[in-house]
Design a protein around this motif. Structure first.
Motif, short mmCIF file in Angstrom:
data_model
loop_
_atom_site.label_atom_id
_atom_site.label_comp_id
_atom_site.label_asym_id
_atom_site.label_seq_id
_atom_site.Cartn_x
_atom_site.Cartn_y
_atom_site.Cartn_z
N ASN A 188 -14.91 -19.92 -6.52
CA ASN A 188 -15.78 -19.62 -7.27
C ASN A 188 -16.75 -18.68 -7.68
OD1 ASN A 188 -15.65 -22.13 -9.29
ND2 ASN A 188 -15.22 -23.41 -6.91
N ILE A 189 -16.28 -17.12 -6.42
CA ILE A 189 -17.33 -16.21 -6.72
C ILE A 189 -17.13 -15.46 -8.07
CG2 ILE A 189 -16.74 -13.31 -5.68
CD1 ILE A 189 -14.51 -15.03 -3.99
N ARG A 190 -18.49 -15.37 -7.64
CA ARG A 190 -19.60 -14.64 -9.29
C ARG A 190 -18.90 -13.30 -9.39
NH1 ARG A 190 -24.93 -17.57 -8.48
NH2 ARG A 190 -24.89 -19.11 -8.12
N GLY A 191 -18.63 -12.36 -8.60
CA GLY A 191 -18.12 -10.96 -9.02
C GLY A 191 -17.97 -10.31 -7.55
N SER A 192 -17.66 -8.99 -8.38
CA SER A 192 -16.94 -7.89 -7.02
C SER A 192 -17.67 -6.98 -7.31
CB SER A 192 -15.43 -7.52 -6.69
OG SER A 192 -15.39 -8.33 -6.55
N VAL A 193 -18.55 -6.33 -6.35
CA VAL A 193 -19.30 -5.35 -6.66
C VAL A 193 -18.42 -3.64 -5.84
CG1 VAL A 193 -21.57 -3.35 -5.95
CG2 VAL A 193 -21.40 -5.47 -7.17
N ILE A 194 -18.12 -2.88 -5.46
CA ILE A 194 -17.22 -1.94 -5.34
C ILE A 194 -17.63 -0.85 -5.27
CG2 ILE A 194 -14.49 -0.71 -4.93
CD1 ILE A 194 -13.84 -3.14 -7.25
N ASP A 195 -18.33 0.46 -3.77
CA ASP A 195 -17.97 1.34 -3.98
C ASP A 195 -16.84 2.50 -3.88
OD1 ASP A 195 -19.19 3.64 -3.55
OD2 ASP A 195 -20.44 3.25 -1.56
N GLY A 196 -16.23 2.09 -5.35
CA GLY A 196 -14.98 2.74 -5.19
C GLY A 196 -14.66 2.24 -6.45
N LEU A 197 -12.84 1.91 -6.61
CA LEU A 197 -12.42 2.37 -7.76
C LEU A 197 -11.85 0.57 -7.60
CD1 LEU A 197 -11.12 5.30 -8.11
CD2 LEU A 197 -13.34 4.81 -9.07
N SER A 198 -11.17 0.19 -9.42
CA SER A 198 -10.53 -1.22 -9.46
C SER A 198 -9.03 -0.11 -10.55
CB SER A 198 -11.28 -1.76 -10.76
OG SER A 198 -10.21 -2.90 -10.84
N ARG A 199 -8.65 -1.15 -9.82
CA ARG A 199 -7.12 -1.23 -11.67
C ARG A 199 -7.09 -2.22 -12.02
NH1 ARG A 199 -1.82 -1.43 -7.73
NH2 ARG A 199 -1.11 -1.10 -9.92
N ASP A 200 -6.13 -2.50 -13.06
CA ASP A 200 -5.94 -4.01 -13.37
C ASP A 200 -7.59 -4.00 -14.66
OD1 ASP A 200 -3.05 -3.95 -12.72
OD2 ASP A 200 -3.66 -4.61 -10.80
N ILE A 201 -7.66 -3.47 -14.40
CA ILE A 201 -8.99 -3.68 -15.02
C ILE A 201 -9.18 -4.55 -16.16
CG2 ILE A 201 -9.25 -2.03 -16.97
CD1 ILE A 201 -12.32 -3.42 -13.86
N GLU A 202 -8.03 -4.34 -17.22
CA GLU A 202 -8.24 -5.36 -17.78
C GLU A 202 -8.02 -6.90 -17.28
OE1 GLU A 202 -6.41 -2.70 -17.77
OE2 GLU A 202 -6.35 -1.58 -20.19
N GLY A 203 -6.78 -6.67 -17.01
CA GLY A 203 -6.75 -8.31 -16.08
C GLY A 203 -7.89 -9.13 -15.91
N SER A 204 -9.05 -8.46 -15.10
CA SER A 204 -9.95 -9.24 -14.40
C SER A 204 -10.94 -9.29 -16.55
CB SER A 204 -11.28 -7.97 -13.61
OG SER A 204 -10.60 -7.84 -12.17
N GLU A 205 -10.87 -8.34 -17.06
CA GLU A 205 -11.94 -9.18 -17.88
C GLU A 205 -11.15 -10.04 -19.04
OE1 GLU A 205 -13.22 -6.35 -22.04
OE2 GLU A 205 -11.27 -5.56 -20.88
N SER A 206 -10.02 -10.41 -19.07
CA SER A 206 -9.16 -11.12 -19.50
C SER A 206 -9.72 -12.55 -19.05
CB SER A 206 -7.28 -11.76 -19.17
OG SER A 206 -7.01 -11.27 -18.26
N ILE A 207 -10.10 -12.93 -17.51
CA ILE A 207 -10.41 -14.10 -16.87
C ILE A 207 -11.54 -13.81 -17.07
CG2 ILE A 207 -8.29 -14.41 -15.78
CD1 ILE A 207 -9.30 -13.64 -13.45
N GLY A 208 -12.57 -12.86 -17.22
CA GLY A 208 -14.08 -13.14 -17.63
C GLY A 208 -14.47 -12.95 -16.06
N TYR A 209 -13.67 -11.88 -15.45
CA TYR A 209 -14.32 -11.53 -13.65
C TYR A 209 -14.99 -10.31 -13.70
CZ TYR A 209 -14.36 -11.37 -8.88
OH TYR A 209 -15.16 -11.67 -7.48
N PRO A 210 -16.43 -10.53 -13.55
CA PRO A 210 -17.09 -9.30 -13.17
C PRO A 210 -16.95 -8.43 -12.20
CG PRO A 210 -19.00 -11.09 -13.77
CD PRO A 210 -17.46 -11.96 -13.24
N VAL A 211 -16.82 -7.05 -13.15
CA VAL A 211 -16.50 -6.39 -11.49
C VAL A 211 -17.70 -4.68 -11.80
CG1 VAL A 211 -14.55 -4.26 -11.04
CG2 VAL A 211 -14.18 -6.99 -11.67
N TYR A 212 -18.06 -4.53 -10.61
CA TYR A 212 -19.00 -3.68 -11.64
C TYR A 212 -18.84 -2.66 -10.48
CZ TYR A 212 -21.92 -5.79 -13.52
OH TYR A 212 -23.16 -6.23 -14.77
#
Length: 222
Positions: A103-127
């Motif tokens: 039940n974490i609300r999202g991630s804010v990264i001072d950096g980069l993400s991979r697999d961004i479609e995977g986060s999007e597919s489950i509605g998980y916010p990534v900044y």
């Protein structure tokens, strides 16, 4: 646990308004470059801070960020991840699925993400700063958690407040949240009135004069 009313009040604002409130109070907190990495919703919550750094030896280690996710027991947390390395991911879809399960609300990264479609597919916010396909494994490790971190040159402490939307990410010191909310709500009311005044035909030069904004800071228009 945070009083629900504080998070509800923060969620009713946007990053522009919170940034303006911090400006009036001469507080740091607004960042540049930490933007949504897919068309994700706004996130509002309390910071769980994580410090990353380059891996300096060949020893196997627990995957970065996973210990912090495992310890979350409330539904108000936002992962605030510092120390990303240029070109290398520090977030991916497996971590996103684990975060959703907690039940974490999202991630804010001072950096980069991979697999961004995977986060999007489950509605998980990534900044964050951007996307890459290069894995963190054997390149980046978790150095610490729950301690102050630097996010786009802003110091963020454990339990500080986080708001992120399409304009970017803002952090609010926990000790000042009520003051920032009170002022932010005054700003929002005044700016709504300014928009209505322009629509009604009032001169935009007059409506946007510095004295109008100073009136907000002085408590006018409560």
């Amino acid at each position: 646990m945070t009083p629900p009313s504080l998070l509800v009040r923060l969620a009713a604002l946007d990053t522009n308004t919170v940034s303006d409130a911090l400006d009036f109070l001469q507080l740091p907190g607004a960042t540049y470059g930490l933007r949504p990495l897919w068309s994700c919703p706004k996130i509002v919550g309390r910071a769980s801070t994580i410090q990353l750094g380059p891996k300096t030896d060949a020893k196997p280690t627990v995957h970065l960020i996973s210990p912090v996710i495992a310890e979350v027991t409330t539904n108000e947390r936002v992962l605030v991840i510092a120390g990303g390395v240029d070109g290398i991911s520090c977030w991916g879809d497996i971590l996103a699925n684990a975060a959703v399960a907690r039940n974490i609300r999202g991630s804010v990264i001072d950096g980069l993400s991979r697999d961004i479609e995977g986060s999007e597919s489950i509605g998980y916010p990534v900044y964050g700063r951007g996307v890459t396909m290069i894995s963190a494994r054997n390149r980046v490790v978790q150095v610490d958690s729950g301690k102050p971190v630097q996010m786009a040159s802003v110091t963020v402490n454990q339990d500080d407040y986080v708001i992120a939307d399409r304009c970017g990410t803002v952090f609010v010191p926990a000790a000042r949240i009520k003051e920032v909310l009170d002022l932010g709500e005054r700003i929002a009311r005044r700016q709504d009135a300014m928009v209505q005044a322009v629509r009604a035909g009032r001169s935009v030069a007059e409506v946007m004069h510095d004295k109008e904004f100073e009136a907000i800071n002085q408590g006018a228009g409560k």
